[in-house]
Write a protein that holds these residues in place. Sequence first.
Motif, PDB file in Angstrom:
ATOM      1  N   LYS A  90     114.467 106.744 -11.202  1.00 14.13           N
ATOM      2  CA  LYS A  90     113.407 106.125 -10.292  1.00 14.13           C
ATOM      3  C   LYS A  90     113.432 104.490 -10.325  1.00 14.13           C
ATOM      4  CE  LYS A  90     110.210 109.850 -11.761  1.00 14.13           C
ATOM      5  NZ  LYS A  90     109.951 110.422 -10.545  1.00 14.13           N
ATOM      6  N   ALA A  93     113.517 102.252 -13.864  1.00 16.67           N
ATOM      7  CA  ALA A  93     113.901 103.112 -14.884  1.00 16.67           C
ATOM      8  C   ALA A  93     115.102 103.095 -15.347  1.00 16.67           C
ATOM      9  CB  ALA A  93     113.594 104.720 -14.495  1.00 16.67           C
ATOM     10  N   HIS A  97     116.812 111.396 -14.379  1.00 16.30           N
ATOM     11  CA  HIS A  97     116.177 112.754 -14.537  1.00 16.30           C
ATOM     12  C   HIS A  97     117.236 113.677 -13.535  1.00 16.30           C
ATOM     13  CE1 HIS A  97     114.143 110.671 -11.302  1.00 16.30           C
ATOM     14  NE2 HIS A  97     113.959 111.928 -10.728  1.00 16.30           N
ATOM     15  N   LYS A 117     110.726 115.187  -4.162  1.00 14.42           N
ATOM     16  CA  LYS A 117     110.841 116.018  -5.317  1.00 14.42           C
ATOM     17  C   LYS A 117     111.245 114.932  -6.479  1.00 14.42           C
ATOM     18  CE  LYS A 117     112.224 120.098  -7.368  1.00 14.42           C
ATOM     19  NZ  LYS A 117     112.495 119.898  -8.809  1.00 14.42           N
ATOM     20  N   SER A 118     111.982 114.074  -6.333  1.00 17.49           N
ATOM     21  CA  SER A 118     112.474 113.198  -7.318  1.00 17.49           C
ATOM     22  C   SER A 118     111.232 112.137  -7.729  1.00 17.49           C
ATOM     23  CB  SER A 118     113.661 112.374  -6.895  1.00 17.49           C
ATOM     24  OG  SER A 118     113.934 111.330  -7.664  1.00 17.49           O
ATOM     25  N   ALA A 120     108.084 112.882  -7.433  1.00 22.48           N
ATOM     26  CA  ALA A 120     106.937 113.490  -8.038  1.00 22.48           C
ATOM     27  C   ALA A 120     107.531 113.981  -9.605  1.00 22.48           C
ATOM     28  CB  ALA A 120     106.603 114.849  -7.237  1.00 22.48           C
ATOM     29  N   GLN A 121     108.815 114.434  -9.817  1.00 18.94           N
ATOM     30  CA  GLN A 121     109.095 114.837 -11.072  1.00 18.94           C
ATOM     31  C   GLN A 121     108.839 113.781 -12.191  1.00 18.94           C
ATOM     32  OE1 GLN A 121     112.605 117.164 -10.776  1.00 18.94           O
ATOM     33  NE2 GLN A 121     113.377 116.410 -12.667  1.00 18.94           N
ATOM     34  N   ASN A 122     108.077 114.456 -13.180  1.00 18.29           N
ATOM     35  CA  ASN A 122     107.755 113.583 -14.414  1.00 18.29           C
ATOM     36  C   ASN A 122     108.345 113.952 -15.857  1.00 18.29           C
ATOM     37  OD1 ASN A 122     105.862 111.706 -13.027  1.00 18.29           O
ATOM     38  ND2 ASN A 122     104.398 113.623 -13.196  1.00 18.29           N
ATOM     39  N   THR A 123     109.578 115.147 -15.480  1.00 19.26           N
ATOM     40  CA  THR A 123     110.098 115.447 -16.554  1.00 19.26           C
ATOM     41  C   THR A 123     111.797 115.440 -16.315  1.00 19.26           C
ATOM     42  OG1 THR A 123     110.340 117.465 -15.526  1.00 19.26           O
ATOM     43  CG2 THR A 123     108.524 117.222 -17.191  1.00 19.26           C
ATOM     44  N   ASP A 126     113.236 120.110 -14.578  1.00 21.46           N
ATOM     45  CA  ASP A 126     112.325 121.082 -14.304  1.00 21.46           C
ATOM     46  C   ASP A 126     112.787 122.349 -13.881  1.00 21.46           C
ATOM     47  OD1 ASP A 126     113.270 120.734 -11.800  1.00 21.46           O
ATOM     48  OD2 ASP A 126     111.237 120.095 -10.919  1.00 21.46           O
TER      49      ASP A 126
END
Length: 206
Positions: A90, A93, A97, A117-118, A120-123, A126
């Motif tokens: 991100k 960052a 991820h 998707k990238s 929105a992904q917070n982990t 996933d």
Amino acid sequence: MTHTVDKAAWPRRELFDFFSPMSQPFFSVTFKQDVTRLYRFAKENRLSFYHSLVYLCTQAVNQVEAFRYALQGEDLVLFDQRIPSFTDLKPGAEAFHIVTLPMEEDIRSFCAAAKAKSAAQNTFLDQEDSLDLIYFTCLPWVELTALTNERNFDPGDAVPRIAWGRFAQEGERKALHISMELNHRFVDGLHVGRFHEALETLMEEL
């Protein structure tokens, strides 16, 4: 979809048996790839160059049957297609991820889905690991000439690992090196050549 294959009738059975006793049946290969056409296409269509190359490499892998074999327990299986699973970063960052998503019908749809998707992904991850993936990574800060990946060592690991770095300007052309880590039980240099040919064709057709 996954199909079980009769290992005894598999044309590659002798080679598979030859490499199977080896404690380290993996090999790496790196080749130069002209990406001028893809770079221009991505810029003109406001697409991520990275996501675009992931899409084309996945298509090229799936066009070469040898890349789609794997062991599922004791069974030899053939996937209809492999799915891309790629590192992403991100803006701002430092910790990456891993994004995994199915292929879309066309490159524009895939890039849009990958971007969404990238973002929105917070982990970190996933999705559980799966045998039908392709692992992608990129080091855009350096001109990559070779790369190896970490792994839980398993001689039956048939997941292709593909990486590249920063492209270099060569006159009016742009080129980068694509590195592949593969299992010799399933794949030979011939299949790397077919992957390269398929990737070249896909870029020419953009």
